[in-house]
Write an enzyme that holds these catalytic residues in place. Structure first.
Site, PDB file in Angstrom:
ATOM      1  N   CYS A   1       0.830  -1.212   0.000  1.00  0.00           N
ATOM      2  CA  CYS A   1       0.000   0.000   0.000  1.00  0.00           C
ATOM      3  C   CYS A   1       0.863   1.260   0.000  1.00  0.00           C
ATOM      4  O   CYS A   1       0.725   2.133  -0.869  1.00  0.00           O
ATOM      5  CB  CYS A   1      -0.956  -0.034   1.179  1.00  0.00           C
TER       6      CYS A   1
HETATM    7  N1  LIG Z   1      -4.548  -4.028   5.002  1.00  0.00           N
HETATM    8  C1  LIG Z   1      -3.956  -3.355   4.024  1.00  0.00           C
HETATM    9  O1  LIG Z   1      -4.113  -2.127   3.889  1.00  0.00           O
HETATM   10  C2  LIG Z   1      -3.101  -4.066   3.035  1.00  0.00           C
HETATM   11  C3  LIG Z   1      -2.759  -5.395   3.198  1.00  0.00           C
HETATM   12  N2  LIG Z   1      -1.965  -6.015   2.279  1.00  0.00           N
HETATM   13  C4  LIG Z   1      -1.593  -7.414   2.425  1.00  0.00           C
HETATM   14  O2  LIG Z   1      -2.708  -8.241   2.132  1.00  0.00           O
HETATM   15  C5  LIG Z   1      -2.659  -9.420   2.933  1.00  0.00           C
HETATM   16  C6  LIG Z   1      -3.967  -9.500   3.721  1.00  0.00           C
HETATM   17  O3  LIG Z   1      -4.049  -8.366   4.539  1.00  0.00           O
HETATM   18  P1  LIG Z   1      -5.348  -8.017   5.392  1.00  0.00           P
HETATM   19  O4  LIG Z   1      -6.574  -8.362   4.654  1.00  0.00           O
HETATM   20  O5  LIG Z   1      -5.164  -6.647   5.879  1.00  0.00           O
HETATM   21  O6  LIG Z   1      -5.180  -9.049   6.611  1.00  0.00           O
HETATM   22  P2  LIG Z   1      -6.309  -9.697   7.532  1.00  0.00           P
HETATM   23  O7  LIG Z   1      -5.634 -10.055   8.786  1.00  0.00           O
HETATM   24  O8  LIG Z   1      -7.497  -8.801   7.577  1.00  0.00           O
HETATM   25  O9  LIG Z   1      -6.707 -11.024   6.738  1.00  0.00           O
HETATM   26  C7  LIG Z   1      -5.806 -12.091   6.562  1.00  0.00           C
HETATM   27  C8  LIG Z   1      -6.501 -13.216   5.835  1.00  0.00           C
HETATM   28  O10 LIG Z   1      -5.575 -14.290   5.627  1.00  0.00           O
HETATM   29  C9  LIG Z   1      -6.133 -15.492   6.177  1.00  0.00           C
HETATM   30  N3  LIG Z   1      -5.040 -16.321   6.695  1.00  0.00           N
HETATM   31  C10 LIG Z   1      -4.305 -16.091   7.820  1.00  0.00           C
HETATM   32  N4  LIG Z   1      -3.387 -17.072   7.993  1.00  0.00           N
HETATM   33  C11 LIG Z   1      -3.577 -17.919   6.942  1.00  0.00           C
HETATM   34  C12 LIG Z   1      -2.980 -19.140   6.586  1.00  0.00           C
HETATM   35  N5  LIG Z   1      -1.977 -19.664   7.287  1.00  0.00           N
HETATM   36  N6  LIG Z   1      -3.464 -19.790   5.496  1.00  0.00           N
HETATM   37  C13 LIG Z   1      -4.464 -19.275   4.744  1.00  0.00           C
HETATM   38  N7  LIG Z   1      -5.068 -18.098   5.046  1.00  0.00           N
HETATM   39  C14 LIG Z   1      -4.622 -17.441   6.115  1.00  0.00           C
HETATM   40  C15 LIG Z   1      -7.074 -15.042   7.262  1.00  0.00           C
HETATM   41  O11 LIG Z   1      -8.018 -16.069   7.489  1.00  0.00           O
HETATM   42  P3  LIG Z   1      -8.588 -16.403   8.956  1.00  0.00           P
HETATM   43  O12 LIG Z   1      -8.153 -15.282   9.863  1.00  0.00           O
HETATM   44  O13 LIG Z   1     -10.060 -16.488   8.819  1.00  0.00           O
HETATM   45  O14 LIG Z   1      -7.978 -17.673   9.342  1.00  0.00           O
HETATM   46  C16 LIG Z   1      -7.672 -13.807   6.593  1.00  0.00           C
HETATM   47  O15 LIG Z   1      -8.669 -14.190   5.670  1.00  0.00           O
HETATM   48  C17 LIG Z   1      -1.421  -9.303   3.824  1.00  0.00           C
HETATM   49  O16 LIG Z   1      -0.351  -9.948   3.213  1.00  0.00           O
HETATM   50  C18 LIG Z   1      -1.157  -7.797   3.838  1.00  0.00           C
HETATM   51  O17 LIG Z   1       0.186  -7.518   4.054  1.00  0.00           O
HETATM   52  C19 LIG Z   1      -1.542  -5.360   1.157  1.00  0.00           C
HETATM   53  C20 LIG Z   1      -1.835  -4.037   0.954  1.00  0.00           C
HETATM   54  C21 LIG Z   1      -2.648  -3.293   1.888  1.00  0.00           C
HETATM   55  C1  LIG Z   2      -0.994   0.548   9.296  1.00  0.00           C
HETATM   56  C2  LIG Z   2      -0.184  -0.686   9.056  1.00  0.00           C
HETATM   57  O1  LIG Z   2       0.118  -1.457   9.966  1.00  0.00           O
HETATM   58  N1  LIG Z   2       0.181  -0.914   7.806  1.00  0.00           N
HETATM   59  C3  LIG Z   2       0.940  -2.059   7.408  1.00  0.00           C
HETATM   60  C4  LIG Z   2       1.165  -1.989   5.929  1.00  0.00           C
HETATM   61  C5  LIG Z   2       0.033  -2.581   5.117  1.00  0.00           C
HETATM   62  C6  LIG Z   2       0.249  -4.004   4.788  1.00  0.00           C
HETATM   63  O2  LIG Z   2      -0.535  -4.854   5.128  1.00  0.00           O
HETATM   64  O3  LIG Z   2       1.362  -4.339   4.179  1.00  0.00           O
HETATM   65  P1  LIG Z   2       1.647  -4.695   2.693  1.00  0.00           P
HETATM   66  O4  LIG Z   2       1.164  -3.526   1.904  1.00  0.00           O
HETATM   67  O5  LIG Z   2       3.112  -4.891   2.657  1.00  0.00           O
HETATM   68  O6  LIG Z   2       0.965  -5.948   2.299  1.00  0.00           O
HETATM   69  C7  LIG Z   2       2.323  -2.107   8.050  1.00  0.00           C
HETATM   70  O7  LIG Z   2       2.928  -1.081   8.265  1.00  0.00           O
HETATM   71  O8  LIG Z   2       2.839  -3.223   8.227  1.00  0.00           O
END
Ligand SMILES: NC(=O)C1=CN([C@@H]2O[C@H](COP(=O)(O)OP(=O)(O)OC[C@H]3O[C@@H](n4cnc5c(N)ncnc54)[C@H](OP(=O)(O)O)[C@@H]3O)[C@@H](O)[C@H]2O)C=CC1
Ligand SMILES: CC(=O)N[C@@H](CCC(=O)OP(=O)(O)O)C(=O)O
EC number: 1.2.1.38
Length: 345
Positions: free
Chosen positions: A156
């Site tokens: 992000c």
């Molecule tokens: N939040 C953000 O702004 C951003 C996030 N990302 C990336 O996107 C990904 C998801 O982030 P986010 O949605 O925020 O995280 P969440 O914690 O909200 O969701 C994580 C998801 O992954 C699942 N999960 C966890 N462990 C496992 C596993 N061992 N096997 C399969 N599924 C698994 C969880 O399922 P359950 O908990 O039901 O088991 C849940 O559905 C991360 O890699 C994050 O770094 C990228 C850009 C921006």
């Molecule tokens: C506010 C906050 O905690 N932000 C996350 C970045 C968002 C994220 O999930 O990381 P990726 O974009 O690398 O997937 C962090 O700093 O680790």
């Protein structure tokens, strides 16, 4: 029609992605998957994320070796919205079965395997997949992008930072070895859905974190082809992220050269909006847009560029859809924008 699965369907990014894929007419969602021991296994997606009740009432399945074996041959593409290490462990298995992978985690963003223990805390064991992964900054994709089997969707903060930086570094207007400082602020959804004390609403106050060690610092530096200092900040609001980049340009650079670099980069990119004043999060939250504005001090040769995005959309889910569209040869913004209304003369 592409048969797709989303792994990580219970999380914030997975939910946004599923919402977007539901409105994509080239997609058939065949599996919504959560972790092996997820408490969400068996629930309807819409029970977890009530915004999508009546739109996506599909039950969640748990991931396992058995699920992989039964599903993989039915899939054209899989989206990972999972922890980094899970993607790093499993993406290669899908690629080797001919399934296109769009990884929204950081599992394949850094090219150097030795960086994973340092910045992600694990050894990368999928080196063939890592070598072929293609970084998916949607407005800067290479010409052969549709050939790639594994897309590393950018982080992000890197999305906003690189949209600010790449017009300048690609045109080689920056001062080589000059200090490039990226300040970023994110809302709390950036930390995901899982509860933790650090992201508890009562605990969050605007503050810097992970200074000089955040995993996005090498990602931004790698893709900008210039070393940056990245200062992330967490702020007490839900959605949206803003970065402000400050750097020195080569002596003799003019305002016209800077303006040309940005306009040239984004004039035909409908999801990047060049603004006439500083961008703000309220204008991009819940949208796939990146809003950008810059100011150049010609006397001091200092440039400041600011970009605002929704961390869950342009910073993750909608950018993954842009990459999916590009891989099919569709316009980047396909299914992401309503009909565009202009003023006719
Ligand atoms: N939040 C953000 O702004 C951003 C996030 N990302 C990336 O996107 C990904 C998801 O982030 P986010 O949605 O925020 O995280 P969440 O914690 O909200 O969701 C994580 C998801 O992954 C699942 N999960 C966890 N462990 C496992 C596993 N061992 N096997 C399969 N599924 C698994 C969880 O399922 P359950 O908990 O039901 O088991 C849940 O559905 C991360 O890699 C994050 O770094 C990228 C850009 C921006
Ligand atoms: C506010 C906050 O905690 N932000 C996350 C970045 C968002 C994220 O999930 O990381 P990726 O974009 O690398 O997937 C962090 O700093 O680790």
């Amino acid at each position: 029609m592409m048969n797709v699965a989303v792994i990580g369907a219970s999380g914030y990014v997975g939910a946004e992605l599923i919402g977007l894929l539901c409105q994509h007419d080239k997609v058939s969602i065949s599996h919504l998957v959560v972790s092996e021991n997820s408490t969400s296994n068996g629930s309807l997606f819409s029970e977890l994320h009530a915004r999508w009740q009546g739109i996506c009432d599909v039950p969640l399945q748990s991931f396992s070796q058995g699920w992989f074996e039964s599903a993989v041959d039915t899939l054209d593409a899989v989206f990972f919205a999972t922890p980094h290490e899970f993607s790093a462990d499993w993406a290669q298995a899908f690629v080797e079965k001919g399934v296109k992978v769009f990884d929204l985690s950081g599992g394949f963003r850094l090219k150097e395997p030795a960086d994973y223990p340092i910045y992600y805390g694990f050894e990368h064991h999928s080196l063939r997949a890592l070598a072929q992964a293609q970084y998916g900054l949607a407005e800067w994709l290479p010409d052969n992008f549709s050939d790639t089997q594994l897309v590393a969707v950018p982080g992000c903060y890197p999305t906003a930072s690189l949209l600010s930086l790449k017009p300048i570094t690609a045109a080689e207007l920056h001062q080589e070895d000059g200090l490039i400082v990226v300040n970023g602020i994110s809302g709390v959804s950036g930390a995901g859905r899982k509860a933790s004390l650090a992201t508890n609403f009562n605990e969050v106050s605007l503050k810097p974190y992970n200074i000089l060690q955040h995993r996005h610092q090498p990602e931004i530096s790698q893709e900008a082809a210039a070393q940056v200092i990245f200062n992330p900040h967490l702020a007490p609001y839900k959605r949206g992220l803003l970065t402000t980049v400050t750097l020195s340009l080569k002596s003799g650079t003019t305002k016209a050269m800077v303006d040309h670099a940005f306009v040239n980069a984004y004039q035909d990119k409908p999801l990047v909006r060049i603004k006439s004043s500083w961008p703000q999060i309220d204008d991009v939250a819940h949208t796939p847009f990146a809003d950008i504005h810059w100011q150049f001090d010609e006397d001091k040769q200092v440039l400041v560029v600011s970009t605002a995005i929704d961390n869950l959309l342009k910073g993750a889910a909608s950018q993954a859809v842009q990459c999916f569209n590009a891989s099919l040869g569709l316009p980047s913004q396909y299914s992401l924008l309503p009909n565009v209304v202009g003023i006719s003369a």
